[in-house]
Design a protein around this motif. Sequence first.
Motif, PDB file in Angstrom:
ATOM      1  N   GLN A 124       0.831  -1.196   0.000  1.00  0.00           N
ATOM      2  CA  GLN A 124       0.000   0.000   0.000  1.00  0.00           C
ATOM      3  C   GLN A 124       0.867   1.249   0.000  1.00  0.00           C
ATOM      4  OE1 GLN A 124      -2.534  -0.651   3.455  1.00  0.00           O
ATOM      5  NE2 GLN A 124      -4.152  -1.414   2.122  1.00  0.00           N
ATOM      6  N   LEU A 125       0.448   2.233  -0.771  1.00  0.00           N
ATOM      7  CA  LEU A 125       1.153   3.513  -0.838  1.00  0.00           C
ATOM      8  C   LEU A 125       0.244   4.609  -0.306  1.00  0.00           C
ATOM      9  CD1 LEU A 125       2.731   3.280  -4.403  1.00  0.00           C
ATOM     10  CD2 LEU A 125       3.735   2.612  -2.231  1.00  0.00           C
ATOM     11  N   VAL A 126       0.774   5.416   0.580  1.00  0.00           N
ATOM     12  CA  VAL A 126       0.015   6.526   1.147  1.00  0.00           C
ATOM     13  C   VAL A 126       0.752   7.819   0.849  1.00  0.00           C
ATOM     14  CG1 VAL A 126      -0.907   7.573   3.241  1.00  0.00           C
ATOM     15  CG2 VAL A 126      -0.921   5.078   2.969  1.00  0.00           C
ATOM     16  N   GLU A 127       0.042   8.741   0.205  1.00  0.00           N
ATOM     17  CA  GLU A 127       0.627  10.014  -0.191  1.00  0.00           C
ATOM     18  C   GLU A 127       0.166  11.126   0.739  1.00  0.00           C
ATOM     19  OE1 GLU A 127      -0.104   8.618  -4.789  1.00  0.00           O
ATOM     20  OE2 GLU A 127      -1.496   9.838  -3.636  1.00  0.00           O
ATOM     21  N   SER A 128       0.961  12.170   0.798  1.00  0.00           N
ATOM     22  CA  SER A 128       0.585  13.361   1.550  1.00  0.00           C
ATOM     23  C   SER A 128       1.311  14.563   0.970  1.00  0.00           C
ATOM     24  CB  SER A 128       0.931  13.205   3.030  1.00  0.00           C
ATOM     25  OG  SER A 128       2.320  13.021   3.193  1.00  0.00           O
TER      26      SER A 128
END
Length: 124
Positions: free
Chosen positions: A3-7
């Motif tokens: 899973q990739l989480v961007e901010s």
Amino acid sequence: QVQLVESGGGSVQAGGSLRLSCAASGSGFSIGAMGWYRQAPGKQREMVASMPGAVTTKYADSVKGRFTISRDNAKNAVYLQMNSLKPEDTAVYYCNAEGLRFIGGSYSGFFSSWGQGTQVTVSS
């Protein structure tokens, strides 16, 4: 599952800066390439910047000299520093990671994962 989480997206005026971050989580994987892509309304998704390995970088001509991609392999993270932003940089920015999957220490296949996207809006 990787899973990739961007901010880090947001709204800025032309000439401003933003820094995007993306971190991969999960287990049993080894990341090879990481990169940033963007998609503006009515347009196809395009590569903005990528790191096929730990050091090599590639940029779209439209962002060369303004954007800088970097990665922290220990954190499975990739960053995009965006300076001198222009209204034409307005888009949803997506993080991508590709690599190998492992199960019980044995190779089990290739993966390519995308983040959920983060909106970048540049006003003139």
